[in-house]
Every structure is written in structure tokens, then in C-alpha cells.
Design an enzyme around this catalytic site. Structure first.
Site, PDB file in Angstrom:
ATOM      1  N   LYS A  15      14.374   2.387  10.168  1.00  0.00           N
ATOM      2  CA  LYS A  15      14.966   2.804  11.446  1.00  0.00           C
ATOM      3  C   LYS A  15      15.336   4.297  11.430  1.00  0.00           C
ATOM      4  O   LYS A  15      15.374   4.917  10.368  1.00  0.00           O
ATOM      5  CB  LYS A  15      16.166   1.892  11.755  1.00  0.00           C
ATOM      6  CG  LYS A  15      15.736   0.404  11.910  1.00  0.00           C
ATOM      7  CD  LYS A  15      16.870  -0.498  12.370  1.00  0.00           C
ATOM      8  CE  LYS A  15      16.401  -1.954  12.489  1.00  0.00           C
ATOM      9  NZ  LYS A  15      17.417  -2.857  13.053  1.00  0.00           N
ATOM     10  N   PHE A  64      24.725  -6.148  22.449  1.00  0.00           N
ATOM     11  CA  PHE A  64      24.305  -4.945  21.727  1.00  0.00           C
ATOM     12  C   PHE A  64      22.918  -4.444  22.137  1.00  0.00           C
ATOM     13  O   PHE A  64      22.424  -3.478  21.573  1.00  0.00           O
ATOM     14  CB  PHE A  64      24.335  -5.202  20.210  1.00  0.00           C
ATOM     15  CG  PHE A  64      23.490  -6.384  19.756  1.00  0.00           C
ATOM     16  CD1 PHE A  64      22.111  -6.280  19.617  1.00  0.00           C
ATOM     17  CD2 PHE A  64      24.093  -7.602  19.455  1.00  0.00           C
ATOM     18  CE1 PHE A  64      21.347  -7.356  19.197  1.00  0.00           C
ATOM     19  CE2 PHE A  64      23.323  -8.687  19.025  1.00  0.00           C
ATOM     20  CZ  PHE A  64      21.949  -8.556  18.906  1.00  0.00           C
ATOM     21  N   ARG A  92      12.696  -9.776   3.666  1.00  0.00           N
ATOM     22  CA  ARG A  92      14.014 -10.069   4.267  1.00  0.00           C
ATOM     23  C   ARG A  92      15.093 -10.240   3.187  1.00  0.00           C
ATOM     24  O   ARG A  92      16.233  -9.830   3.391  1.00  0.00           O
ATOM     25  CB  ARG A  92      13.932 -11.285   5.206  1.00  0.00           C
ATOM     26  CG  ARG A  92      13.257 -10.905   6.539  1.00  0.00           C
ATOM     27  CD  ARG A  92      13.395 -11.973   7.603  1.00  0.00           C
ATOM     28  NE  ARG A  92      14.745 -12.147   8.098  1.00  0.00           N
ATOM     29  CZ  ARG A  92      15.248 -11.592   9.208  1.00  0.00           C
ATOM     30  NH1 ARG A  92      14.495 -10.790   9.954  1.00  0.00           N
ATOM     31  NH2 ARG A  92      16.481 -11.838   9.591  1.00  0.00           N
ATOM     32  N   THR A  98      21.902  -9.172   8.216  1.00  0.00           N
ATOM     33  CA  THR A  98      21.826  -8.289   9.391  1.00  0.00           C
ATOM     34  C   THR A  98      23.079  -7.420   9.521  1.00  0.00           C
ATOM     35  O   THR A  98      22.991  -6.221   9.783  1.00  0.00           O
ATOM     36  CB  THR A  98      21.690  -9.157  10.673  1.00  0.00           C
ATOM     37  OG1 THR A  98      20.566 -10.020  10.521  1.00  0.00           O
ATOM     38  CG2 THR A  98      21.526  -8.294  11.905  1.00  0.00           C
ATOM     39  N   ASN A 122      21.319  -0.744  10.869  1.00  0.00           N
ATOM     40  CA  ASN A 122      21.289  -1.506   9.625  1.00  0.00           C
ATOM     41  C   ASN A 122      20.019  -1.251   8.803  1.00  0.00           C
ATOM     42  O   ASN A 122      19.530  -2.123   8.105  1.00  0.00           O
ATOM     43  CB  ASN A 122      21.494  -3.000   9.912  1.00  0.00           C
ATOM     44  CG  ASN A 122      20.414  -3.536  10.827  1.00  0.00           C
ATOM     45  OD1 ASN A 122      19.577  -2.780  11.323  1.00  0.00           O
ATOM     46  ND2 ASN A 122      20.407  -4.832  11.046  1.00  0.00           N
ATOM     47  N   HIS A 125      14.007  -3.147   9.589  1.00  0.00           N
ATOM     48  CA  HIS A 125      13.610  -4.383  10.270  1.00  0.00           C
ATOM     49  C   HIS A 125      12.602  -5.113   9.398  1.00  0.00           C
ATOM     50  O   HIS A 125      11.817  -4.478   8.686  1.00  0.00           O
ATOM     51  CB  HIS A 125      12.947  -4.063  11.627  1.00  0.00           C
ATOM     52  CG  HIS A 125      12.250  -5.254  12.206  1.00  0.00           C
ATOM     53  ND1 HIS A 125      12.925  -6.208  12.949  1.00  0.00           N
ATOM     54  CD2 HIS A 125      10.962  -5.680  12.100  1.00  0.00           C
ATOM     55  CE1 HIS A 125      12.067  -7.168  13.286  1.00  0.00           C
ATOM     56  NE2 HIS A 125      10.871  -6.879  12.783  1.00  0.00           N
TER      57      HIS A 125
HETATM   58  P1  ADP Z   1      17.470  -9.077  12.086  1.00  0.00           P
HETATM   59  O1  ADP Z   1      17.078  -7.630  12.277  1.00  0.00           O
HETATM   60  O2  ADP Z   1      18.163  -9.309  10.771  1.00  0.00           O
HETATM   61  O3  ADP Z   1      16.313 -10.032  12.315  1.00  0.00           O
HETATM   62  P2  ADP Z   1      18.490  -9.841  14.719  1.00  0.00           P
HETATM   63  O4  ADP Z   1      17.094 -10.205  15.076  1.00  0.00           O
HETATM   64  O5  ADP Z   1      19.557 -10.851  14.964  1.00  0.00           O
HETATM   65  O6  ADP Z   1      18.589  -9.414  13.164  1.00  0.00           O
HETATM   66  O7  ADP Z   1      18.918  -8.521  15.501  1.00  0.00           O
HETATM   67  C1  ADP Z   1      18.010  -7.480  15.730  1.00  0.00           C
HETATM   68  C2  ADP Z   1      18.707  -6.169  15.524  1.00  0.00           C
HETATM   69  O8  ADP Z   1      19.753  -6.019  16.487  1.00  0.00           O
HETATM   70  C3  ADP Z   1      19.420  -6.027  14.168  1.00  0.00           C
HETATM   71  O9  ADP Z   1      18.568  -5.634  13.109  1.00  0.00           O
HETATM   72  C4  ADP Z   1      20.459  -4.958  14.488  1.00  0.00           C
HETATM   73  O10 ADP Z   1      19.889  -3.653  14.506  1.00  0.00           O
HETATM   74  C5  ADP Z   1      20.869  -5.338  15.925  1.00  0.00           C
HETATM   75  N1  ADP Z   1      22.030  -6.232  15.929  1.00  0.00           N
HETATM   76  C6  ADP Z   1      22.063  -7.538  15.591  1.00  0.00           C
HETATM   77  N2  ADP Z   1      23.302  -8.071  15.707  1.00  0.00           N
HETATM   78  C7  ADP Z   1      24.084  -7.047  16.122  1.00  0.00           C
HETATM   79  C8  ADP Z   1      25.495  -6.944  16.428  1.00  0.00           C
HETATM   80  N3  ADP Z   1      26.317  -7.994  16.331  1.00  0.00           N
HETATM   81  N4  ADP Z   1      25.957  -5.736  16.823  1.00  0.00           N
HETATM   82  C9  ADP Z   1      25.138  -4.668  16.949  1.00  0.00           C
HETATM   83  N5  ADP Z   1      23.809  -4.701  16.677  1.00  0.00           N
HETATM   84  C10 ADP Z   1      23.276  -5.877  16.260  1.00  0.00           C
HETATM   85 MG    MG Z   2      15.268 -10.488  14.067  1.00  0.00          MG
END
Ligand code: ADP
Ligand code: MG
Length: 181
Positions: A15, A64, A92, A98, A122, A125
Site C-alpha cells: 500500500k 471506513f 495472509r 487486519t 495496514n 493486501h
Molecule cells: P483484509 O485486508 O485483511 O482482507 P478486509 O477485507 O476486512 O481486511 O478490509 C479491507 C481493508 O480495509 C483492510 O486491509 C484495511 O485497509 C481496511 N479496513 C478494514 N477494517 C478497517 C477498520 N475497522 N478501520 C479502518 N480500515 C479498515
Molecule cells: Mg479482504
């Protein structure tokens, strides 16, 4: 989808805050190579609002969503197609949870535990299933034909007949015997 002996493809995104930080970027690239991923394609790109909204469509109603899209379009990302046995779960696991505080507390040595700045920023991805990987690869690599890759190229990646180009951060097929020297 493919035999268990085949490599699995996943989409990894480094990112924007990672691309701006040479130390973090180098560390994450080292993790990719040390964990024996093959880098099938690499693209450095400022993700467009259209791409990001397609990519994160499942989150459209989340609180978000807007900040996520603003962040993802705030600077160039590095987008990689990675191949490996069990690529999706392995990547992962390496990324970690996350949410940044969960990552820092319960998995501090993961990529997100180390380089995550907030729940939005974070670090990386990773696709969460083979269907997601196919969908996501199609968004960012419009001319990448997954079926054709499995038919024509997978065997070279699977048997190690590839050579890593550090500069482009991609493995290229090496069909000669040089790679064994
Ligand atoms: P992942 O990337 O672990 O698959 P998700 O698909 O749930 O997680 O979420 C997509 C992206 O949205 C996350 O990688 C993160 O950048 C953002 N995100 C997820 N949950 C939150 C949250 N509670 N607050 C802010 N940003 C979030
Ligand atoms: Mg996801």
C-alpha cells in the site's frame, strides 16, 4: 480449480505508505523472496478511484470505505501477482491480522505487526480465496490471462526454471540450463 501440485496465484498489494518507505519496502520484498514466492507480474501504479471502488466493492457500506479509497489512491502502490504452493494462505499468514493493534499485540513479527500504521494503513493486501485472487488480478492486470498462464507458464515457475530480476522485481522464465549454474 487446479491440481494440488499446481502453484496457486495470489494478488499482493504493497500500500502507498510502504512504497514511500524504502526500508519497509525492502523488508517486505525480502519476506516475499525468502518465503519462496515467485513473482509473476509487478506493476507500480497510482490506483485509480475506479479501480479501488471495484476492488473494495464488498466494503461499500462500511464506515471506513471512504477513508480506505482516499488512502489507496493517495500515492503509488506496488501490485504483485505471486505464485507459490498455498500462496493465498501463506501470504495472509505472513501479513498477519487486519487490525493494527491486534497485529502488534498478537502477531508482532508479521508484516502488519511490523509496518502497519493504522487499521486503514495496514501495509499490505492479500487475496482471501482463489475466486478473490482471480477477480482482483483481472482488475489490475487486464491483459493477464490466468488460464493461459497455467497452460503455458506455470510448469516453468513450478520447476524452478525461472530467473529473478531484482530491478524489475519479477521472475522471468529461463528455459535454458544457465539457471542451474
Ligand atoms: P483484509 O485486508 O485483511 O482482507 P478486509 O477485507 O476486512 O481486511 O478490509 C479491507 C481493508 O480495509 C483492510 O486491509 C484495511 O485497509 C481496511 N479496513 C478494514 N477494517 C478497517 C477498520 N475497522 N478501520 C479502518 N480500515 C479498515
Ligand atoms: Mg479482504
Amino acid at each position: 480449480m487446479h491440481s494440488s501440485k499446481s502453484l496457486e496465484l495470489t494478488l499482493a498489494i504493497l500500500k502507498p505508505h510502504i512504497v514511500k518507505s524504502p526500508f519497509a519496502l525492502k523488508n517486505i520484498h525480502n519476506i516475499i523472496i525468502q518465503n519462496e514466492f515467485k513473482v509473476v507480474r509487478t506493476r507500480k501504479s497510482l490506483i485509480t478511484h475506479e479501480e479501488a471502488s471495484k476492488f473494495y466493492a464488498e466494503h461499500i457500506n462500511k464506515f471506513f470505505y471512504n477513508r480506505l479509497l482516499t488512502f489507496m489512491c493517495s500515492g503509488p502502490s506496488l501490485i504483485h501477482i505471486l505464485a507459490r504452493h498455498n500462496a493465498i494462505n501463506t501470504w495472509r499468514q505472513l501479513m498477519g491480522p487486519t487490525k493494527v493493534y491486534v497485529a502488534q499485540l498478537s502477531a508482532p513479527n508479521t508484516i502488519r505487526g511490523t509496518f502497519g500504521l493504522s487499521d486503514t494503513r495496514n501495509a499490505t493486501h492479500g487475496s482471501d480465496s482463489q475466486d478473490s485472487a482471480e477477480r482482483e488480478i483481472a482488475i489490475f492486470f487486464k491483459d493477464f490471462d490466468i488460464k493461459k498462464w497455467y497452460a503455458d507458464e506455470e510448469m516453468y515457475f513450478n520447476t524452478g526454471q525461472v530467473k529473478f530480476d531484482f530491478v524489475s522485481f519479477v521472475h522471468n522464465i529461463a528455459k535454458n540450463t544457465d539457471i542451474y549454474k
